[in-house]
Design a protein around this motif. Structure first.
Motif, PDB file in Angstrom:
ATOM      1  N   GLY A   1      -9.337  -5.772 -14.320  1.00  0.00           N
ATOM      2  CA  GLY A   1     -10.546  -6.391 -13.771  1.00  0.00           C
ATOM      3  C   GLY A   1     -10.256  -7.289 -12.586  1.00  0.00           C
ATOM      4  N   VAL A   2      -9.201  -8.069 -12.671  1.00  0.00           N
ATOM      5  CA  VAL A   2      -8.837  -8.962 -11.565  1.00  0.00           C
ATOM      6  C   VAL A   2      -8.417  -8.156 -10.342  1.00  0.00           C
ATOM      7  CG1 VAL A   2      -7.126 -10.664 -10.817  1.00  0.00           C
ATOM      8  CG2 VAL A   2      -8.240 -10.918 -13.041  1.00  0.00           C
TER       9      VAL A   2
ATOM     10  N   ALA B   1      -9.321  -5.050  -9.604  1.00  0.00           N
ATOM     11  CA  ALA B   1     -10.519  -4.390  -9.071  1.00  0.00           C
ATOM     12  C   ALA B   1     -11.373  -5.382  -8.292  1.00  0.00           C
ATOM     13  CB  ALA B   1     -11.322  -3.771 -10.209  1.00  0.00           C
ATOM     14  N   TRP B   2     -11.506  -6.579  -8.804  1.00  0.00           N
ATOM     15  CA  TRP B   2     -12.293  -7.611  -8.120  1.00  0.00           C
ATOM     16  C   TRP B   2     -11.654  -7.963  -6.776  1.00  0.00           C
ATOM     17  CZ3 TRP B   2     -10.830 -12.762  -7.110  1.00  0.00           C
ATOM     18  CH2 TRP B   2     -11.844 -13.566  -6.595  1.00  0.00           C
ATOM     19  N   ALA B   3     -10.319  -8.082  -6.754  1.00  0.00           N
ATOM     20  CA  ALA B   3      -9.614  -8.435  -5.518  1.00  0.00           C
ATOM     21  C   ALA B   3      -9.757  -7.317  -4.469  1.00  0.00           C
ATOM     22  CB  ALA B   3      -8.146  -8.714  -5.808  1.00  0.00           C
TER      23      ALA B   3
ATOM     24  N   ARG C   1     -12.193  -5.054  -4.303  1.00  0.00           N
ATOM     25  CA  ARG C   1     -13.593  -5.012  -3.876  1.00  0.00           C
ATOM     26  C   ARG C   1     -13.892  -6.144  -2.902  1.00  0.00           C
ATOM     27  NH1 ARG C   1     -18.304  -4.413  -8.132  1.00  0.00           N
ATOM     28  NH2 ARG C   1     -18.059  -2.227  -7.649  1.00  0.00           N
ATOM     29  N   ARG C   2     -13.295  -7.287  -3.125  1.00  0.00           N
ATOM     30  CA  ARG C   2     -13.550  -8.438  -2.270  1.00  0.00           C
ATOM     31  C   ARG C   2     -12.965  -8.248  -0.882  1.00  0.00           C
ATOM     32  NH1 ARG C   2     -13.239 -14.704  -3.918  1.00  0.00           N
ATOM     33  NH2 ARG C   2     -13.767 -15.478  -1.875  1.00  0.00           N
ATOM     34  N   ARG C   3     -11.857  -7.514  -0.765  1.00  0.00           N
ATOM     35  CA  ARG C   3     -11.238  -7.260   0.543  1.00  0.00           C
ATOM     36  C   ARG C   3     -12.109  -6.387   1.417  1.00  0.00           C
ATOM     37  NH1 ARG C   3      -4.832  -6.086  -0.312  1.00  0.00           N
ATOM     38  NH2 ARG C   3      -4.252  -8.210  -0.857  1.00  0.00           N
TER      39      ARG C   3
END
Length: 131
Positions: free
Chosen positions: A121-122, A124-126, A128-130
């Motif tokens: 999850g972390v 994937a979040w990182a 997506r944020r890029r």
């Protein structure tokens, strides 16, 4: 009255030496307080306290998951050093835990699965944020 009753108990040199000792002790105490009051040292103490509390919460959560695998053996307050000034929130409680038995394989698999899910999850979040 004898001559002894009128004699000073301390010589002026003794009094001066005592005053010097007390001034050095007071200066040392003030230096220690200045070190404790530095924002970096305060932050370091707070981080340590958070880590200790987090470890205690993790131990208690593990005990719940395992069904009482960890038992609190003892808790006691740590007394401050003599002459130290205790600031609000500086009291420390030391808690000792003892494990009754090793974790069962099911609990280890559950912990590994939760850790993997959090890691994915972390990441994937990182990613997506890029974007």
């Amino acid at each position: 009255m004898t001559g002894r009753d009128t004699e000073p108990r301390q010589t002026p040199a003794d009094v001066e030496a005592e005053i010097d000792r007390e001034q050095r002790r007071l200066a040392q105490t003030l230096d220690e307080l200045a070190v404790r009051a530095r924002p970096r040292n305060i932050a370091r103490r707070q981080i340590t306290r958070v880590r200790e509390r987090g470890a205690r919460i993790a131990d208690e959560a593990r005990a719940l998951v395992v069904g009482g695998g960890a038992v609190r053996v003892e808790s006691h307050a740590v007394e401050p050093e003599e002459g130290s000034i205790l600031l609000r929130g500086d009291e420390e409680v030391v808690t000792t835990y003892q494990s009754r038995r090793p974790l069962p394989p099911e609990a280890l698999i559950l912990i590994a699965g939760v850790g993997t899910a959090i890691a994915v999850g972390v990441v994937a979040w990182a990613v997506r944020r890029r974007r």
